[in-house]
Structure formats: structure tokens, C-alpha cells
Design a protein around this motif. Structure first.
Motif, PDB file in Angstrom:
ATOM      1  N   ALA A  58       0.887  -1.403  -0.068  1.00  0.00           N
ATOM      2  CA  ALA A  58       0.005   0.031  -0.079  1.00  0.00           C
ATOM      3  C   ALA A  58       0.901   1.124  -0.072  1.00  0.00           C
ATOM      4  CB  ALA A  58      -0.891   0.003   1.235  1.00  0.00           C
ATOM      5  N   SER A  59       2.122   1.248   0.583  1.00  0.00           N
ATOM      6  CA  SER A  59       2.969   2.115   0.491  1.00  0.00           C
ATOM      7  C   SER A  59       3.514   2.673  -0.604  1.00  0.00           C
ATOM      8  CB  SER A  59       4.051   2.040   1.657  1.00  0.00           C
ATOM      9  OG  SER A  59       3.606   1.844   3.082  1.00  0.00           O
ATOM     10  N   LEU A  64       3.359   5.708  -5.689  1.00  0.00           N
ATOM     11  CA  LEU A  64       3.084   5.767  -7.239  1.00  0.00           C
ATOM     12  C   LEU A  64       1.914   6.745  -7.710  1.00  0.00           C
ATOM     13  CD1 LEU A  64       3.928   2.182  -8.054  1.00  0.00           C
ATOM     14  CD2 LEU A  64       5.432   4.344  -8.577  1.00  0.00           C
ATOM     15  N   ARG A  65       0.755   6.560  -6.884  1.00  0.00           N
ATOM     16  CA  ARG A  65      -0.377   7.337  -6.895  1.00  0.00           C
ATOM     17  C   ARG A  65       0.040   8.678  -6.701  1.00  0.00           C
ATOM     18  NH1 ARG A  65      -5.974   6.916  -8.399  1.00  0.00           N
ATOM     19  NH2 ARG A  65      -6.435   9.258  -8.317  1.00  0.00           N
ATOM     20  N   LEU A 153      -5.627   3.503   0.818  1.00  0.00           N
ATOM     21  CA  LEU A 153      -4.329   3.280   1.039  1.00  0.00           C
ATOM     22  C   LEU A 153      -3.572   3.567   2.319  1.00  0.00           C
ATOM     23  CD1 LEU A 153      -3.292   4.296  -2.494  1.00  0.00           C
ATOM     24  CD2 LEU A 153      -3.296   1.888  -1.642  1.00  0.00           C
ATOM     25  N   LEU A 154      -4.093   4.727   2.775  1.00  0.00           N
ATOM     26  CA  LEU A 154      -3.324   5.116   4.071  1.00  0.00           C
ATOM     27  C   LEU A 154      -4.155   4.274   5.407  1.00  0.00           C
ATOM     28  CD1 LEU A 154      -3.992   8.886   3.988  1.00  0.00           C
ATOM     29  CD2 LEU A 154      -1.769   7.676   3.884  1.00  0.00           C
ATOM     30  N   ILE A 157      -1.913   1.061   5.535  1.00  0.00           N
ATOM     31  CA  ILE A 157      -0.602   1.386   5.859  1.00  0.00           C
ATOM     32  C   ILE A 157      -0.843   1.648   7.319  1.00  0.00           C
ATOM     33  CG2 ILE A 157       1.182   3.306   5.881  1.00  0.00           C
ATOM     34  CD1 ILE A 157       0.457   3.782   2.890  1.00  0.00           C
ATOM     35  N   PHE A 158      -1.741   2.256   7.946  1.00  0.00           N
ATOM     36  CA  PHE A 158      -1.687   2.890   9.337  1.00  0.00           C
ATOM     37  C   PHE A 158      -2.536   1.991  10.285  1.00  0.00           C
ATOM     38  CE2 PHE A 158       0.350   6.320   7.166  1.00  0.00           C
ATOM     39  CZ  PHE A 158       1.495   6.358   7.755  1.00  0.00           C
ATOM     40  N   VAL A 159      -3.248   1.130   9.871  1.00  0.00           N
ATOM     41  CA  VAL A 159      -4.204   0.588  10.646  1.00  0.00           C
ATOM     42  C   VAL A 159      -3.596  -0.697  11.474  1.00  0.00           C
ATOM     43  CG1 VAL A 159      -6.135  -0.916  11.065  1.00  0.00           C
ATOM     44  CG2 VAL A 159      -6.300   1.227   9.588  1.00  0.00           C
TER      45      VAL A 159
END
Length: 159
Positions: A58-59, A64-65, A153-154, A157-159
């Protein structure tokens, strides 16, 4: 203790970026890492190895996004600047972040602000990001899709 687990990677990144391993730079890096930790106030989260590959993927996709959005927005802004007769409608648009953490909201706002032609001017207590857009004539579908992608995405990454 979780402040140290945040500070050490920040300090190592600082040291790698400066490339200066003198004692005064080591101390400066530690002080800066401590100040960053105090500003960010990292939340202690349980670490699980099985979640790491998805978070790394996801990072990479997020990066890239972000680069793709920067490229497209840069081209759009260049087109607007080079063709001043284009009908644009600057304005401020309310974008709900819908992120669960303050870090997610901050990174989402950072990604929007990095994008040429857009800048987050305020974030309220509910996480609504008030964003100035160079062309706010048709923000609904673009903003909603982009924010949904960032939020998904975040959260991976952060959950």
C-alpha cells in the motif's frame, strides 16, 4: 517506549540523509527526532508481521499514485498558465478526509497540498479539509475518487 520506536527510524533517516556521522550531527539528529516525536505524538499500535507485506504494498501504491497525481496536476496547471483564456473557476472545496487517525488526515492533506493547483487551507475538528483549487468548476467526482483512494491506502498502511 513507543516514542523511542518512532524516534530511532527518524534519527536513522536523518543520519542517512545528511551522511555526516560527526558527534555534533548525531546529537542534532537525536534532538530533531525527539522534537518530531513530540510534535507527531505517535500512538502505540500493536505490530503484526502478517500485516507488513500489505502495508508495504500500500505504501508503494500510495507513492506511485502521489507521483502520478503530481504529474497530471502539473500538466494541468501548466496548461492553465500557458493558455490564460481557458475558463477556470477557482474556489474552496470541502473535502471530508474520512481518515481514522490524525496522521492519516495530515498525510492526506499533505498529498493534496503537494499537488499543483490545490492547497489545503484549513482542517476542522471533524476532519473536513477546506481546499483551494485552481479550477473548482467540477470537483465532485475527481475529489471523491481521489480521496477515497488515498483514504483506503492510508488505512492499509496505518491500521
Amino acid at each position: 517506549m513507543h516514542y523511542l520506536t518512532f524516534m530511532i527510524p527518524v534519527w536513522l533517516l536523518y543520519m542517512l540523509l545528511t551522511g555526516n556521522w560527526a558527534i555534533n550531527n548525531i546529537i542534532t539528529g537525536l534532538v530533531l527526532a525527539g522534537l518530531v516525536a513530540l510534535l507527531v505524538r505517535p500512538v502505540k499500535r500493536p505490530f503484526t508481521w502478517h500485516r507488513l507485506p500489505d502495508a508495504l504494498l500500500a505504501s508503494g501504491i500510495y507513492l506511485l499514485r502521489l507521483l502520478w497525481d503530481l504529474l497530471l496536476s502539473g500538466l494541468q496547471v501548466a496548461r492553465i498558465v500557458l493558455t490564460p483564456s481557458l475558463p477556470i473557476k477557482p474556489g474552496i472545496v470541502a473535502i471530508p478526509s474520512e481518515c481514522e487517525s490524525d496522521l492519516g488526515v495530515a498525510l492526506s492533506a499533505h498529498a493534496i497540498t503537494l499537488t499543483p493547483g490545490e492547497m489545503v487551507v484549513e482542517i476542522d475538528d471533524e476532519g473536513i479539509m477546506y481546499t483551494h483549487m485552481l479550477d473548482a468548476s467540477n470537483p465532485d467526482e475527481h475529489v471523491e475518487a481521489a480521496q477515497r483512494t488515498r483514504r483506503d491506502l492510508l488505512s492499509r498502511i496505518f491500521v
